[in-house]
Design a protein around this motif. Structure first.
Motif, PDB file in Angstrom:
ATOM      1  N   ALA A  62       0.845  -1.196   0.000  1.00  0.00           N
ATOM      2  CA  ALA A  62       0.000   0.000   0.000  1.00  0.00           C
ATOM      3  C   ALA A  62       0.877   1.242   0.000  1.00  0.00           C
ATOM      4  O   ALA A  62       1.842   1.332   0.770  1.00  0.00           O
ATOM      5  CB  ALA A  62      -0.916  -0.010   1.220  1.00  0.00           C
ATOM      6  N   TYR A  63       0.523   2.204  -0.857  1.00  0.00           N
ATOM      7  CA  TYR A  63       1.324   3.416  -1.027  1.00  0.00           C
ATOM      8  C   TYR A  63       0.466   4.631  -0.679  1.00  0.00           C
ATOM      9  O   TYR A  63      -0.519   4.936  -1.363  1.00  0.00           O
ATOM     10  CB  TYR A  63       1.829   3.514  -2.471  1.00  0.00           C
ATOM     11  N   GLU A  64       0.847   5.321   0.380  1.00  0.00           N
ATOM     12  CA  GLU A  64       0.088   6.468   0.868  1.00  0.00           C
ATOM     13  C   GLU A  64       0.979   7.706   0.902  1.00  0.00           C
ATOM     14  O   GLU A  64       2.038   7.702   1.524  1.00  0.00           O
ATOM     15  CB  GLU A  64      -0.458   6.181   2.266  1.00  0.00           C
ATOM     16  N   LYS A  65       0.537   8.767   0.244  1.00  0.00           N
ATOM     17  CA  LYS A  65       1.322   9.998   0.162  1.00  0.00           C
ATOM     18  C   LYS A  65       1.168  10.867   1.409  1.00  0.00           C
ATOM     19  O   LYS A  65       2.084  11.602   1.783  1.00  0.00           O
ATOM     20  CB  LYS A  65       0.912  10.783  -1.082  1.00  0.00           C
ATOM     21  N   ASP A  66       0.025  10.785   2.055  1.00  0.00           N
ATOM     22  CA  ASP A  66      -0.240  11.594   3.244  1.00  0.00           C
ATOM     23  C   ASP A  66       0.479  10.970   4.440  1.00  0.00           C
ATOM     24  O   ASP A  66       0.185   9.833   4.830  1.00  0.00           O
ATOM     25  CB  ASP A  66      -1.750  11.639   3.501  1.00  0.00           C
ATOM     26  N   PRO A  67       1.441  11.665   5.064  1.00  0.00           N
ATOM     27  CA  PRO A  67       2.215  11.079   6.166  1.00  0.00           C
ATOM     28  C   PRO A  67       1.356  10.670   7.348  1.00  0.00           C
ATOM     29  O   PRO A  67       1.656   9.697   8.040  1.00  0.00           O
ATOM     30  CB  PRO A  67       3.204  12.189   6.531  1.00  0.00           C
ATOM     31  N   ARG A  68       0.275  11.382   7.592  1.00  0.00           N
ATOM     32  CA  ARG A  68      -0.595  11.050   8.720  1.00  0.00           C
ATOM     33  C   ARG A  68      -1.193   9.657   8.553  1.00  0.00           C
ATOM     34  O   ARG A  68      -1.155   8.829   9.470  1.00  0.00           O
ATOM     35  CB  ARG A  68      -1.706  12.090   8.842  1.00  0.00           C
ATOM     36  N   TYR A  69      -1.730   9.398   7.377  1.00  0.00           N
ATOM     37  CA  TYR A  69      -2.371   8.100   7.160  1.00  0.00           C
ATOM     38  C   TYR A  69      -1.350   6.990   6.943  1.00  0.00           C
ATOM     39  O   TYR A  69      -1.596   5.831   7.287  1.00  0.00           O
ATOM     40  CB  TYR A  69      -3.357   8.196   5.990  1.00  0.00           C
ATOM     41  N   ALA A  70      -0.208   7.326   6.376  1.00  0.00           N
ATOM     42  CA  ALA A  70       0.853   6.334   6.243  1.00  0.00           C
ATOM     43  C   ALA A  70       1.287   5.831   7.625  1.00  0.00           C
ATOM     44  O   ALA A  70       1.464   4.624   7.849  1.00  0.00           O
ATOM     45  CB  ALA A  70       2.042   6.930   5.501  1.00  0.00           C
ATOM     46  N   THR A  71       1.423   6.761   8.580  1.00  0.00           N
ATOM     47  CA  THR A  71       1.800   6.387   9.946  1.00  0.00           C
ATOM     48  C   THR A  71       0.700   5.581  10.619  1.00  0.00           C
ATOM     49  O   THR A  71       0.970   4.570  11.289  1.00  0.00           O
ATOM     50  CB  THR A  71       2.100   7.652  10.769  1.00  0.00           C
ATOM     51  N   LEU A  72      -0.537   6.000  10.430  1.00  0.00           N
ATOM     52  CA  LEU A  72      -1.669   5.295  11.028  1.00  0.00           C
ATOM     53  C   LEU A  72      -1.719   3.841  10.573  1.00  0.00           C
ATOM     54  O   LEU A  72      -1.872   2.914  11.389  1.00  0.00           O
ATOM     55  CB  LEU A  72      -2.974   6.021  10.656  1.00  0.00           C
ATOM     56  N   LEU A  73      -1.585   3.620   9.265  1.00  0.00           N
ATOM     57  CA  LEU A  73      -1.665   2.260   8.722  1.00  0.00           C
ATOM     58  C   LEU A  73      -0.462   1.416   9.124  1.00  0.00           C
ATOM     59  O   LEU A  73      -0.593   0.209   9.372  1.00  0.00           O
ATOM     60  CB  LEU A  73      -1.805   2.318   7.202  1.00  0.00           C
TER      61      LEU A  73
END
Length: 270
Positions: free
Chosen positions: A73-84
């Motif tokens: 999974a590739y997430e650009k938003d650091p907030r959601y990347a950290t959450l996941l």
């Protein structure tokens, strides 16, 4: 902190979050039923490697974990990347990356893409998928208009679809209402399916030449496909090829279906 200060802080935080979502074109899927439908449409199995683009809060991710064997999974938003990353820290089936998917190198083994695509970069994502050599399928939730346009649902076809038709099929899936998202976008969405053909319609060595002919046909010179093709092909060859493909000489290029294009190309080569 006073009541007014707290109110100003809350409003400011909400404004920053909303502004960031707009910059990243984030409309999060909040409808579990729609998420299940997308995963069912993708048809992934426990043997499959799946790349998810922009998982956000993980609505699709949770359903993919019930179906796919491995997920990146590739997430650009650091907030959601950290959450996941925190949520799935102990799950070996999934890897989370804080990256812009457009910069990702495609795997060298077969893989599928499943995603609620950020609307602003949909064309970039579709082009990435089409260029990926080992892509088996892409199941993309896009703006309904985009999905209809590139699947030919309006009765006309785009150059992007026609160019890749010998190697992939492009199909329109179910419509997903705008109320299935937060924030609610202005338009509905729809599933766009891109599937690699096990048996391409043209030999691999002819694909590049076919795409050059398609580019010529879409150059828009003369008001019809035939007129554009006559810039590089003899008139008698164009007339004969159009007759074989059952394409009227005055037919605008956008109204020529991809299947007719492949017949036309074969006729031009003979």
């Amino acid at each position: 902190m006073s009541h007014n200060s707290r109110l100003s802080y809350t409003r400011g935080r909400h404004h920053r979050t909303t502004s960031k979502r707009k910059r990243l074109s984030q409309n999060f899927l909040v409808d579990a039923g729609a998420a299940h439908l997308i995963v069912r449409t993708a048809g992934v199995t426990a043997d499959d490697l799946v790349l998810e683009i922009g998982p956000g809060n993980g609505m699709l991710t949770r359903r993919l974990l019930d179906a796919a064997g491995r997920i990146r999974a590739y997430e650009k938003d650091p907030r959601y990347a950290t959450l996941l990353r925190r949520r799935y820290a102990n799950d070996q089936r999934i890897q989370l990356f804080h990256r812009d998917f457009r910069d990702v190198r495609a795997p060298r083994a077969p893989f599928a893409v499943v995603a609620n695509v950020p609307f602003a970069i949909t064309t970039d994502i579709v082009r990435w998928c089409l260029a990926a050599r080992h892509l088996t399928s892409a199941t993309l939730l896009t703006q309904a208009e985009f999905a209809r346009k590139h699947s030919g649902d309006y009765g006309w076809w785009t150059e992007l679809t026609v160019s890749h038709w010998p190697t992939v099929s492009v199909e329109l899936g179910a419509r997903i209402g705008k109320d299935s998202f937060h924030p609610v976008p202005r338009v509905d969405a729809a599933i766009l399916r891109v599937c690699a053909r096990p048996d391409p319609l043209l030999p691999h060595e002819l694909i590049g030449d076919y795409r050059r002919v398609v580019e010529l046909g879409f150059s828009g010179v003369g008001g019809s496909l035939a007129a554009s093709l006559r810039r590089q092909f003899p008139t008698h060859a164009v007339r004969r090829a159009c007759a074989v493909a059952e394409i009227p000489l005055d037919r605008p290029v956008g109204l020529v279906s991809p299947d007719h294009w492949t017949t036309l190309y074969r006729a031009l080569r003979t």
